[in-house]
Enzyme design. Structure first.
Site, PDB file in Angstrom:
ATOM      1  N   HIS A 191      65.073 142.159  81.707  1.00  0.00           N
ATOM      2  CA  HIS A 191      64.108 143.183  82.112  1.00  0.00           C
ATOM      3  C   HIS A 191      63.406 143.855  80.944  1.00  0.00           C
ATOM      4  CE1 HIS A 191      65.560 143.705  86.477  1.00  0.00           C
ATOM      5  NE2 HIS A 191      64.553 142.891  86.369  1.00  0.00           N
ATOM      6  N   ARG A 292      56.357 131.622  92.230  1.00  0.00           N
ATOM      7  CA  ARG A 292      57.800 131.339  92.377  1.00  0.00           C
ATOM      8  C   ARG A 292      58.300 132.082  93.611  1.00  0.00           C
ATOM      9  NH1 ARG A 292      57.983 131.552  86.321  1.00  0.00           N
ATOM     10  NH2 ARG A 292      59.041 129.654  85.624  1.00  0.00           N
ATOM     11  N   CYS A 488      53.320 124.126  84.189  1.00  0.00           N
ATOM     12  CA  CYS A 488      53.596 125.526  84.555  1.00  0.00           C
ATOM     13  C   CYS A 488      54.891 126.025  83.937  1.00  0.00           C
ATOM     14  CB  CYS A 488      53.598 125.709  86.065  1.00  0.00           C
ATOM     15  SG  CYS A 488      54.888 124.783  86.898  1.00  0.00           S
TER      16      CYS A 488
HETATM   17  C1  PEP Z   1      60.078 124.822  85.024  1.00  0.00           C
HETATM   18  O1  PEP Z   1      61.199 124.357  85.249  1.00  0.00           O
HETATM   19  O2  PEP Z   1      59.426 124.584  83.991  1.00  0.00           O
HETATM   20  C2  PEP Z   1      59.432 125.723  85.999  1.00  0.00           C
HETATM   21  C3  PEP Z   1      58.186 126.109  85.844  1.00  0.00           C
HETATM   22  O3  PEP Z   1      60.190 126.176  87.022  1.00  0.00           O
HETATM   23  P1  PEP Z   1      61.309 127.307  86.858  1.00  0.00           P
HETATM   24  O4  PEP Z   1      61.211 127.855  85.470  1.00  0.00           O
HETATM   25  O5  PEP Z   1      61.022 128.329  87.907  1.00  0.00           O
HETATM   26  O6  PEP Z   1      62.553 126.535  87.115  1.00  0.00           O
END
Ligand code: PEP
Ligand code: MG
Length: 564
Positions: A191, A292, A488
């Site tokens: 946080h 997400r 992403c």
């Molecule tokens: C990743 O795994 O790069 C992703 C974008 O998903 P998360 O970080 O939410 O697992």
């Protein structure tokens, strides 16, 4: 005076020079401390009442702090207030008092019991332990009748250093005078780091020895490298000043993402809630590349209803006003355990029933979520992009596409975050409209390295040649088939890697919104052929540091000056 270097984990790319102020933790109160008022020890009944009333009182204080704050700061304070309001924590404490445990020992015992549960759950819950301890400190202070914050009043701009800072401690500071935050503990996704990101402050966590720096000592804090230089020389101060000036300049640029020769690369934001989408209304991003949605499901004992989900999705679609929004279906398990969706007995949860695989055990969760998204699309008239996480085979992709299309969702894709998916990119891409590379998990699974283990971060590095090769071959296949391939994962927010990804043929980069200006700036200073050359340089390296160095040596010098 000689410069000393301390090393931690930086969050973001900002850098600053300033004097240190140490924020000491609240003084420790002994387990058997006597609770008294006006010098008179309280009776057992009075103590029980004082402890019982401390919980709602601490929750109310935190809620008030949340009401006085905005954005993410308000959200995390509200989440901390929720811990103080948790009947289970209060019940466990009172149970111990009723069994004859001294009040402070009862609070500490109950808090540590929950801290252990959070730590064992791992991931996002483990990062809430700091908040839990901050609630404990406030409860103890309230019960003892002591001050509840050790936040000093700030007379001049300072670098705040602490063992750890919970959101409530951070919010209690005069944030206009905070230049940077440095902590010995804390995680890069905790946080404190999130709040620092929202406030645009450089933040470096996990810095051993930081609390030994004498108050008033001048330090240079560089979030890009995680370095803290004590007593920096003039040259370093000049370098950091030049970076700060350049950052002011590029923060003002709101042009769409593109290379200097006009090759378009969508710059998108990663979000977790409908409120996050609202905050993007005036941001210069081409949309959302990763919603997400599991954030809506966390900290709950059952899944949100279809109406609740639909409202959140519609809020996001409406807030972005027709810009692209990529909604990811529930990614439960491993670092994001959910009480109602995650199997409790998995020995290797990262390799277990997580991400899209949850559909095997809980097809209802996926069905409700897709129904809710289709409802939001109909209500707003905006077509979302939808994608599933943790896809490992073309058959899973085909199955997901069928589920989404059956509900009228038009643009359907999958994440490529398992090496098997990247190796099968051609078959996978022929099933879907687009793919998005999740480089956090792709690095974890390619390098067989737990993404939560800070001590293995050199292996988890997205610059690792093996990871880059999987990204490059997926992007190449996407280009051949004329289908978008986005990134992403966190790697998209590294401006140097963003150039490499663009050169490989990646069509969009999605990241935390605060990282966008630096990436836009780096892209604007290079043309596509240069990005392609940088990609070749990185791919020819045999180690992550070599790849990074080769690229840094070949970028525009002005970019190095501006970004460090
Ligand atoms: C990743 O795994 O790069 C992703 C974008 O998903 P998360 O970080 O939410 O697992
Ligand atoms: Mg992932």
């Amino acid at each position: 005076m000689t410069a000393t270097q301390l090393q931690g984990v930086g969050v973001g790319r900002l850098a600053v020079v300033g004097p240190v102020i140490q924020v000491a933790p609240l003084p420790e109160v002994a387990d058997d401390a006597v609770v008294e008022r006006d010098g008179v020890a309280l009776s057992a009944d009075q103590i029980r009442t004082v402890v019982d009333e401390a919980f709602p009182a601490v929750a109310a204080d935190l809620q008030q702090q949340a009401a006085d704050a905005t954005g993410t700061v308000a959200d995390v304070l509200a989440a901390t207030a929720a811990i103080a309001s948790d009947p289970a924590l209060r019940g466990e404490t009172l149970k111990r008092i009723d069994a004859g445990t001294a009040p402070i020992a009862a609070i500490n015992g109950a808090v540590e019991m929950f801290a252990r549960i959070f730590t064992q759950a791992g991931g996002l819950l483990a990062e809430r332990v700091t908040d839990l301890h901050s609630v404990r400190d406030r409860l103890v202070a309230k019960v003892m009748g002591l001050p509840e914050s050790s936040a000093p009043s700030l007379d001049e701009p300072v670098v705040v250093v602490a063992v750890d800072l919970a959101p409530a401690d951070t919010a209690a500071l005069d944030l206009d005078k905070v230049l940077a935050i440095v902590t010995e503990l804390g995680g890069p996704t905790g946080h404190t780091a999130i709040i620092a990101g929202q406030l645009g402050l450089p933040c470096v966590v996990q810095v051993p020895g930081a609390t030994k720096i004498a108050e008033g000592t001048v330090v240079a804090v560089d979030a890009a490298t995680g370095g803290i230089t004590v007593n920096p020389d003039d040259e370093l101060v000049k370098e950091i000043d030049a970076r700060a000036a350049a950052q002011v300049e590029f923060a003002a640029d709101t042009s769409p993402g593109a290379t200097s020769d006009g090759h378009k690369v969508d710059l998108l934001a990663n979000i977790g809630t409908g409120d996050d989408a609202e905050r993007l209304k005036d941001s210069a991003v081409e949309g959302v590349g990763l919603f997400r949605t599991e954030v809506l499901f966390l900290d709950r004992t059952s899944a949100p209803t279809i109406e609740e989900q639909s409202r959140a999705y519609a809020q996001a679609l409406r807030a972005l006003g027709g810009r692209k929004v990529v909604v990811r279906t529930l990614d439960a398990g491993a670092d994001k355990p959910l009480a109602f969706a995650t199997l409790p007995d998995e020995e290797n949860p990262a390799l277990g029933v997580r991400g899209y695989r949850t559909v095997r055990a809980h097809p209802d969760l996926m069905a409700t979520q897709l129904d809710a998204l289709a409802g939001a699309a109909q209500e707003t008239g905006v077509d979302p992009w939808v994608m599933a996480p943790m896809i490992a085979t073309p058959a899973e992709a085909r199955e997901f596409v069928a589920l989404a299309r059956a509900r009228g969702l038009k643009t359907v894709g999958v994440m490529v975050e398992v090496p098997a998916a990247a190796l099968q990119a051609r078959a996978l891409l022929s099933e879907v409209d687009f793919v998005s590379l999740g480089t956090n998990d792709l690095a974890q699974y390619t390098m067989a390295t737990d993404r939560l283990r800070g001590e293995l971060s050199d292996l988890l590095d997205p610059w690792q040649p093996a990871v880059l090769q999987l990204v490059a071959s997926t992007a190449r296949t996407g280009k051949e088939l004329g289908k978008p391939v986005g990134v992403c994962g966190e790697s998209a927010s590294d401006p140097y890697l963003a150039l490499v990804l663009t050169g490989m043929g990646v069509t969009s980069l999605s990241m935390s919104v605060s990282a966008v200006p630096a990436v836009r700036y780096a892209l604007r200073r290079h043309d596509l052929p240069t990005c392609q050359r940088l990609a070749e340089l990185a791919l020819a390296a045999t180690s992550a540091p070599e790849a990074r160095e080769r690229v840094r040596d070949a970028v525009e010098p002005a970019v190095l000056t501006a970004l460090g």
